[in-house]
Motif scaffolding. Structure first.
Motif, PDB file in Angstrom:
ATOM      1  N   GLY A  31     -20.274 -12.686 -19.271  1.00 44.91           N
ATOM      2  CA  GLY A  31     -21.823 -12.579 -18.990  1.00 44.91           C
ATOM      3  C   GLY A  31     -22.133 -12.022 -19.779  1.00 44.91           C
ATOM      4  N   PRO A  70     -19.452 -16.882 -20.583  1.00 42.64           N
ATOM      5  CA  PRO A  70     -19.362 -17.637 -19.792  1.00 42.64           C
ATOM      6  C   PRO A  70     -19.245 -16.614 -18.763  1.00 42.64           C
ATOM      7  N   LYS A  71     -19.699 -16.813 -17.163  1.00 41.90           N
ATOM      8  CA  LYS A  71     -19.096 -15.734 -16.598  1.00 41.90           C
ATOM      9  C   LYS A  71     -19.054 -16.840 -15.306  1.00 41.90           C
ATOM     10  N   LYS A  72     -17.892 -17.082 -14.919  1.00 43.86           N
ATOM     11  CA  LYS A  72     -17.173 -17.433 -12.976  1.00 43.86           C
ATOM     12  C   LYS A  72     -18.228 -16.823 -12.512  1.00 43.86           C
ATOM     13  N   SER A  73     -18.400 -17.869 -11.406  1.00 45.30           N
ATOM     14  CA  SER A  73     -17.830 -17.412  -9.966  1.00 45.30           C
ATOM     15  C   SER A  73     -17.821 -18.532  -8.907  1.00 45.30           C
ATOM     16  N   TYR A  75     -18.910 -20.290  -7.382  1.00 44.35           N
ATOM     17  CA  TYR A  75     -20.121 -21.834  -6.958  1.00 44.35           C
ATOM     18  C   TYR A  75     -19.812 -22.665  -8.116  1.00 44.35           C
ATOM     19  N   THR A  77     -19.465 -21.810 -13.069  1.00 43.31           N
ATOM     20  CA  THR A  77     -20.087 -20.720 -14.391  1.00 43.31           C
ATOM     21  C   THR A  77     -22.025 -20.312 -14.138  1.00 43.31           C
ATOM     22  N   LEU A  78     -22.087 -19.673 -14.217  1.00 46.82           N
ATOM     23  CA  LEU A  78     -23.412 -18.619 -14.125  1.00 46.82           C
ATOM     24  C   LEU A  78     -24.030 -18.762 -15.466  1.00 46.82           C
ATOM     25  N   PRO A  79     -25.536 -19.043 -15.356  1.00 45.98           N
ATOM     26  CA  PRO A  79     -26.109 -18.272 -16.824  1.00 45.98           C
ATOM     27  C   PRO A  79     -26.511 -17.745 -17.091  1.00 45.98           C
ATOM     28  N   ASP A  81     -27.868 -13.371 -17.872  1.00 42.51           N
ATOM     29  CA  ASP A  81     -29.116 -12.825 -17.546  1.00 42.51           C
ATOM     30  C   ASP A  81     -30.075 -12.664 -18.142  1.00 42.51           C
TER      31      ASP A  81
END
Length: 208
Positions: A31, A70-73, A75, A77-79, A81
């Motif tokens: 992130g 990259p930060k995973k969720s 859903y 990989t999150l973009p 912040d």
């Protein structure tokens, strides 16, 4: 004569390279956005390590010299912040991020949605792309830390030519709704953030 099977042993240089890369990867935090120079402190071959980390997925390249871990969720990989991305890009935490769509909260009949993300700041001017996002950075001498109705009203009049709505109808609504705003806060917002033309308009409306 029977030939014995040959065992290939990794040489010291190969092991050292792998170990050095692992050390850099170990410093990454999911992130977080990094500049090249941020990683140069922990890498003895930063450009090679950046290429290898991007190739391996440990980093995503956002722009020249700017990378994202990259930060995973659940859903995917999150973009990154927006605040984290822009603070790293600008090397400054003093900025204001919003959209022209924010004017729709004022109850003046505007309803258009805009993809443009505005960034009022003290350092960079221009449109910058990071991954699949675009930010319209504008250098401003002053801007509030948070959005207020009074600031948005003044800023909307400043940016009236950028709106998709009919300019005259929007101005009629502004004059009609003007008494509903906090007049002391509005006066300060006009003084602090209004362009010369905007200040003249508000002076005419409020005196009338």
């Amino acid at each position: 004569m029977e030939l014995l099977p040959t065992t290939i042993v990794a040489g010291p240089s190969l092991l050292t390279r792998a170990s050095a890369l692992d050390q850099v990867v170990g410093k990454l935090r999911a992130g977080k956005v990094y500049r090249r120079e941020d990683l140069a402190y922990v890498s003895n071959a930063v450009d090679r390590h950046l290429r290898e980390m991007v190739s391996g997925g440990a980093l995503k390249r956002l722009a020249q010299g700017l990378y994202y871990a990259p930060k995973k969720s659940v859903y995917g990989t999150l973009p990154p912040d927006d605040q984290e991305l822009l603070a790293t890009f600008l090397r400054d935490k003093d900025f204001l991020v919003f959209s022209l769509s924010s004017y729709n909260t004022l109850g003046l009949g505007t309803s258009q949605l805009y993809n443009k993300t505005l960034v009022y700041n003290h350092k960079r001017h221009g449109i910058f792309s990071f991954g699949n996002r675009q930010f319209d950075c504008r250098v401003k001498p002053r801007f509030p830390k948070t959005l207020t109705p009074e600031f948005l009203l003044v800023d909307m009049v400043n940016n009236l030519d950028e709106l998709a709505e009919d300019r005259n109808l929007v101005l009629q609504m502004v004059v009609r709704k003007l008494p509903g705003f906090d007049q002391a806060k509005l006066k300060r917002a006009v003084s602090n953030y209004g362009s010369a033309a905007t200040r003249k308009s508000f002076a005419r409306w409020q005196d009338g």
